[in-house]
Write a protein that holds these residues in place. Sequence first.
Motif, PDB file in Angstrom:
ATOM      1  N   SER A  82      -8.936  -3.277   0.812  1.00  0.00           N
ATOM      2  CA  SER A  82      -9.777  -3.212  -0.387  1.00  0.00           C
ATOM      3  C   SER A  82     -10.561  -4.506  -0.561  1.00  0.00           C
ATOM      4  CB  SER A  82      -8.919  -2.936  -1.628  1.00  0.00           C
ATOM      5  OG  SER A  82      -8.052  -4.026  -1.910  1.00  0.00           O
ATOM      6  N   GLU A 122     -14.577  -4.936  -0.788  1.00  0.00           N
ATOM      7  CA  GLU A 122     -15.182  -5.664  -1.909  1.00  0.00           C
ATOM      8  C   GLU A 122     -15.986  -6.878  -1.463  1.00  0.00           C
ATOM      9  OE1 GLU A 122     -12.439  -6.705  -4.985  1.00  0.00           O
ATOM     10  OE2 GLU A 122     -11.580  -4.689  -5.087  1.00  0.00           O
ATOM     11  N   ARG A 163     -14.643  -9.801  -0.078  1.00  0.00           N
ATOM     12  CA  ARG A 163     -13.959 -11.090  -0.157  1.00  0.00           C
ATOM     13  C   ARG A 163     -13.263 -11.444   1.154  1.00  0.00           C
ATOM     14  NH1 ARG A 163     -10.288 -12.564  -5.070  1.00  0.00           N
ATOM     15  NH2 ARG A 163     -10.437 -14.534  -3.915  1.00  0.00           N
TER      16      ARG A 163
END
Length: 540
Positions: free
Chosen positions: A527, A531, A533
């Motif tokens: 995830s 996203e 990051r």
Amino acid sequence: GSLDEFTDQLPTVGAVLLVTASYNGTPTDDAKEFMAWIEGSDQDLSAVNFAVFGVGNRDWATTYQRIPRMIEERLLALGATQVAERGEADARGDFFGDIDRYTQRVWPELTQALGLEAAAPEDLGERFAIDWVGGDRLDATLRDYHDLSEMQILVNDEMVDTSSEYGDSKRHLRIALPEGVRYKTGDHLLVMPQNSEDLVRRVAQRFDIDLAASLRLTQKHGVAGALPVDQVVSVQTLLSQFLELGDPATVRQVKLLAEHATCPPDVEKLLALAEPDRYQPQVLALRVSMLDLLERYPSIELSFAAFIDQLADLHPRYYSIASSHLSSPDAVDIAVSLVSGPALSGQGEYLGACSSTLAGRRSGESVLARVRPVDSGFVPPTDLTQPIIMIGPGTGVAPFRGFVQDRLAHQADGKTLGDALLFFGCRHPSVDQLYAQEFAQAESAGAVRCINAYSRMDGHPFRYVQDAVTAHAEQVWSLWEQGALIYVCGDAQNMLMGVRRALEQIYVDAHPDQSISAEQAKTWLSSMEVEGRFLIDAWG
């Protein structure tokens, strides 16, 4: 057409076949608008018949086939009818075999779903006819097809002590950009390779043709790609600049060679190699090419035109730019690891097409190349105070050299910087610690903190970068909680998975009261990748 061309415009009559890939779990450049539309659409697509075929590479295990799966799920959710099961092609496996098997399955299924009668496929023969002519009047086919420019090499230096038993060559190149061409830190340089002279000579000998002879290809059907159709070109130029000669033979190609073998034992051996239990370990894993098989089984009577017809186009290779546009706006640096050694097939030496091309170029000579902007997010953060963690063994450190140069330039302008941590891995500090002096100076200036791992240095606490990441778990997690971005560049097959496991364990250990499972940790990191990051620039 591209997926973006059909944004909010999917045909509602007949069938739609969607073929797509993922780039680190995100859509390809020509599918971003389509994906944004289909993810947010509530349109009734109940009259749409569709099938999806996804291409990818299992080295990127957590995002493998992510975009094809999403398209399939969204179309079903919007009421569309799936008329053929989703297909997959894996670049780490029998990629073209996957395509062939899907092709053999999808057309009958589509035919049946649409109530049509199936026609037997027509054998159209080779795509090209060859006329042997005189002269060599090739124009800028490759430049036009791949949008390349001629770029001059300014520097080509060895960075490694190659006298060491594990001192594999790694070269630093500085390449001048043509007037008007610019780049940004984190971008890629695409470079057009050439096949080695030895490989080209082997083809000419097998087909008993003169490398200096000239020919003209005439297209009879199909797609020509970048091949120089209707142009006069020498055999030397055609083989060295246009065709992938070293790709592993596909199952289809092995079977084709069997069809053209005149010796029954050779036919039997080739057909056996086409079986899955032998193809994977004896052809694919050993990178046995069509040329290797033609040399191994001299009874194969394959025409030169048929050989050309079976080969993929030679395509540009990607290199992470190892410089900053702030400090070097008119030239780019790249770090190139020379791929060379005895061929796994046991036949001759293997040379990486592009790394050997670049290694052999001298200062003042040129290559065909172009800058490719990166839109995956693998760029320095726009917020200079945001912490960053960079992980890059070997030539995987290349983009981070540019990142650090960026930080030094901003620092010189008096700007405030967030913390930066660089994990770098190599074999031994006296052999292949790339850009060691530059990074040491940047660390002294406070632009970065460097943590090194050495796989061939006895007594050193960290063998690989993932070991160093694990040992600095507390610092990594502290920066993460401050909003850090984590960048990883390098080998996807081994290093990337090791780094993933290290970060997942750090996440588990940071939440001792929550009993987080290994599967939950994988989901968390995936995830974070989606996203933006956790950012990856890795190669298979």
